[in-house]
Design a protein around this motif. Structure first.
Motif, PDB file in Angstrom:
ATOM      1  N   SER A 103       0.045   8.190  -6.214  1.00 53.67           N
ATOM      2  CA  SER A 103      -0.269   9.292  -5.613  1.00 53.67           C
ATOM      3  C   SER A 103       0.754  10.494  -5.353  1.00 53.67           C
ATOM      4  CB  SER A 103      -1.045   9.297  -4.291  1.00 53.67           C
ATOM      5  OG  SER A 103      -2.221   8.487  -4.742  1.00 53.67           O
ATOM      6  N   ASN A 107       2.197   1.760  -3.409  1.00 53.52           N
ATOM      7  CA  ASN A 107       1.278   2.202  -4.184  1.00 53.52           C
ATOM      8  C   ASN A 107       0.980   3.693  -3.989  1.00 53.52           C
ATOM      9  OD1 ASN A 107       0.947  -0.209  -5.574  1.00 53.52           O
ATOM     10  ND2 ASN A 107      -0.880  -0.645  -4.510  1.00 53.52           N
ATOM     11  N   LYS A 108       0.992   4.407  -2.880  1.00 56.13           N
ATOM     12  CA  LYS A 108       0.831   5.557  -2.508  1.00 56.13           C
ATOM     13  C   LYS A 108       1.929   6.393  -3.110  1.00 56.13           C
ATOM     14  CE  LYS A 108      -1.755   5.249   1.696  1.00 56.13           C
ATOM     15  NZ  LYS A 108      -1.657   5.586   3.229  1.00 56.13           N
ATOM     16  N   THR A 148       2.708  10.139  -2.869  1.00 52.12           N
ATOM     17  CA  THR A 148       2.730  10.589  -1.581  1.00 52.12           C
ATOM     18  C   THR A 148       3.682   9.602  -0.763  1.00 52.12           C
ATOM     19  OG1 THR A 148       0.503  11.007  -1.737  1.00 52.12           O
ATOM     20  CG2 THR A 148       1.153  10.757   0.397  1.00 52.12           C
ATOM     21  N   ARG A 182       0.945  -1.332  -0.027  1.00 49.97           N
ATOM     22  CA  ARG A 182      -0.053  -0.033   0.157  1.00 49.97           C
ATOM     23  C   ARG A 182       0.646   1.342  -0.056  1.00 49.97           C
ATOM     24  NH1 ARG A 182      -5.114   0.916   2.191  1.00 49.97           N
ATOM     25  NH2 ARG A 182      -4.091   2.244   3.815  1.00 49.97           N
ATOM     26  N   VAL A 207       5.475   7.573   2.137  1.00 53.30           N
ATOM     27  CA  VAL A 207       4.934   7.161   3.478  1.00 53.30           C
ATOM     28  C   VAL A 207       6.034   6.971   4.356  1.00 53.30           C
ATOM     29  CG1 VAL A 207       3.864   5.405   4.457  1.00 53.30           C
ATOM     30  CG2 VAL A 207       3.122   6.172   2.237  1.00 53.30           C
TER      31      VAL A 207
END
Length: 58
Positions: free
Chosen positions: A17, A12-13, A19, A9, A21
């Motif tokens: 996106s 994928n962010k 973004t 996840r 993490v």
């Protein structure tokens, strides 16, 4: 499985996106999802979320 899913996840962010993490947020997610899974699947009902999530890897 939870760790792999959380890393996926986060990847994928970042990829879709843009973004980033932080590792701390991945670890928090792993702890929270792990607690939910354990508490719903286990016959042991004594464990508190605070105890579960207070684990610190030093």
């Amino acid at each position: 499985m939870i760790v792999c899913w959380s890393i996926w996840r986060a990847r994928n962010k970042l990829k879709f996106s843009n973004t980033p993490v932080k590792i701390d947020s991945i670890l928090s997610e792993v702890k929270a999802i792990g607690f939910l899974w354990y508490s719903n699947r286990s016959k042991c009902r004594d464990l508190e979320c605070g105890e579960w999530c207070s684990f610190v890897n030093t």
